[in-house]
Design an enzyme around this catalytic site. Structure first.
Site, PDB file in Angstrom:
ATOM      1  N   THR A   1       0.824  -1.203   0.000  1.00 17.32           N
ATOM      2  CA  THR A   1       0.000   0.000   0.000  1.00 17.32           C
ATOM      3  C   THR A   1       0.860   1.257   0.000  1.00 17.32           C
ATOM      4  O   THR A   1       0.611   2.202  -0.757  1.00 17.32           O
ATOM      5  CB  THR A   1      -0.915   0.004   1.235  1.00 17.32           C
ATOM      6  OG1 THR A   1      -1.648  -1.214   1.283  1.00 17.32           O
ATOM      7  CG2 THR A   1      -1.898   1.161   1.170  1.00 17.32           C
TER       8      THR A   1
ATOM      9  N   LYS B   1      -0.280  -9.744   8.381  1.00 17.13           N
ATOM     10  CA  LYS B   1      -0.009  -8.348   8.716  1.00 17.13           C
ATOM     11  C   LYS B   1      -1.337  -7.725   9.139  1.00 17.13           C
ATOM     12  O   LYS B   1      -2.270  -7.634   8.343  1.00 17.13           O
ATOM     13  CB  LYS B   1       0.568  -7.593   7.521  1.00 17.13           C
ATOM     14  CG  LYS B   1       0.758  -6.100   7.788  1.00 17.13           C
ATOM     15  CD  LYS B   1       1.079  -5.329   6.512  1.00 17.13           C
ATOM     16  CE  LYS B   1       1.163  -3.835   6.822  1.00 17.13           C
ATOM     17  NZ  LYS B   1       1.336  -3.011   5.595  1.00 17.13           N
TER      18      LYS B   1
END
Length: 329
Positions: free
Chosen positions: A57, A181
């Site tokens: 991201t 994550k």
């Protein structure tokens, strides 16, 4: 009760991972600057970062072409190899909206040098994504991927899709799914999952460093954090303090608070993370063009007011960062 599943054949190593930003040339097309990227990757590795996350991201993955993703992986692998770290872990974002596309991305990442694939759940038609869809998606990708899969839980970029600890626990039993994550920020998931699994069975990483210490205390394996682009030695120092059996808990708590204050700028968006990297580190690694750190258009760099705020909330880490030694020279 701890699970009886065997440890994974290639566990995700514990430690601090940096989801690296993308650095562009100041041209109309903003091509990736591979030379600057090599210097940046080398610096982060030498500073002690335990692994790099490419095409995540923070790297603006949705704005990168397949070729750019692969080029960055190859450059990161060369940076590690040139430092003599042949086994240095590289994690590649492989998130696609279809199973077919995701398997293709996993194969491309493996061929470019990735060791692991970081994978969001499908989310384009969020209303159709139920538990069975999530389980089937991850299992089929893992069955057909040549690299182990790390689950990426980030509801904010997935139309609100949030995988609970029961779903994550079921997926943890797959032999080619090695960790998660947690950018959802749910500490309860950490303690539930670490009660069931060791890190070699299923590693649990925080998705940002402002709750690294709570994650570690809860049995987690480390974190993947945007602030590591800017202050890599400070974050790894916090992790080292925890891992030291003679650690000073008060020093750990103090540093956790300072890092959390700086991390809040990264939570305001990629533009802030990139500006912070430019301001505090750009010239140090030989990148003198501020536009190299602008987001890829149509997204805009920080305003002057925001730039001043970013510096204000981060500058307290400068002295600490400069006082720490590079891990590799």
């Amino acid at each position: 009760m701890t699970s009886a599943i065997p440890q994974k054949s290639k566990p995700l190593p514990e430690g601090i991972y940096c989801p690296v930003i993308s650095i562009y040339k100041s041209t109309p097309r903003q091509e990736i600057d591979l030379d600057a990227s090599y210097n940046f990757f080398s610096y982060l590795i030498r500073a002690g970062i335990d692994g790099l996350v490419l095409a995540g991201t923070t790297a603006e993955a949705v704005l990168l072409s397949p070729a750019e993703r692969q080029d960055l992986l190859r450059v990161a692998r060369k940076a590690a190899d040139d430092l003599g770290l042949k086994e240095y872990p590289l994690v590649a974002g492989i998130s696609g909206q279809s199973t077919n596309e995701t398997i293709r991305l996993a194969h491309e990442a493996q061929n470019a040098g990735a060791d692991y694939g970081l994978l969001l759940p499908p989310n384009y038609w969020a209303g159709a994504v139920n538990k069975d869809v999530i389980l089937g998606f991850y299992r089929e990708v893992a069955d057909n991927s040549g690299i182990p899969i790390v689950i990426y839980s980030f509801p904010a970029v997935c139309n609100g899709i949030d995988m609970n600890s029961d779903i994550l626990s079921e997926l943890a039993q797959h032999p080619n799914i090695v960790g998660v994550k947690l950018t959802c920020g749910n500490a309860g998931k950490v303690t539930r999952l670490t009660q069931e699994y060791t890190s070699s069975q299923f590693a649990v990483h925080a998705g940002s460093s402002d709750w690294l210490l709570p994650c570690l205390i809860g049995g987690g394996a480390g974190c993947v954090t945007g602030i590591a682009n800017i202050f890599p030695k400070s974050v790894t120092r916090l992790n080292d303090l925890w891992n030291d059996v003679r650690m000073n808990i008060n020093e750990s708590r103090k540093l956790q608070g300072l890092i959390a204050q700086a991390e809040k700028a990264c939570k305001q968006g990629i533009a802030c993370t990139k500006y912070g990297t430019d301001f505090f580190l750009g010239r140090k690694i030989g990148i003198n063009d501020e536009q190299a750190f602008w987001p890829r258009r149509p997204y805009k760099p920080c305003t002057k007011e925001t730039q001043d705020w970013v510096v204000g909330v981060m500058e307290h880490l400068v002295e600490i960062e400069h006082s720490l030694q590079m891990k590799y020279v």
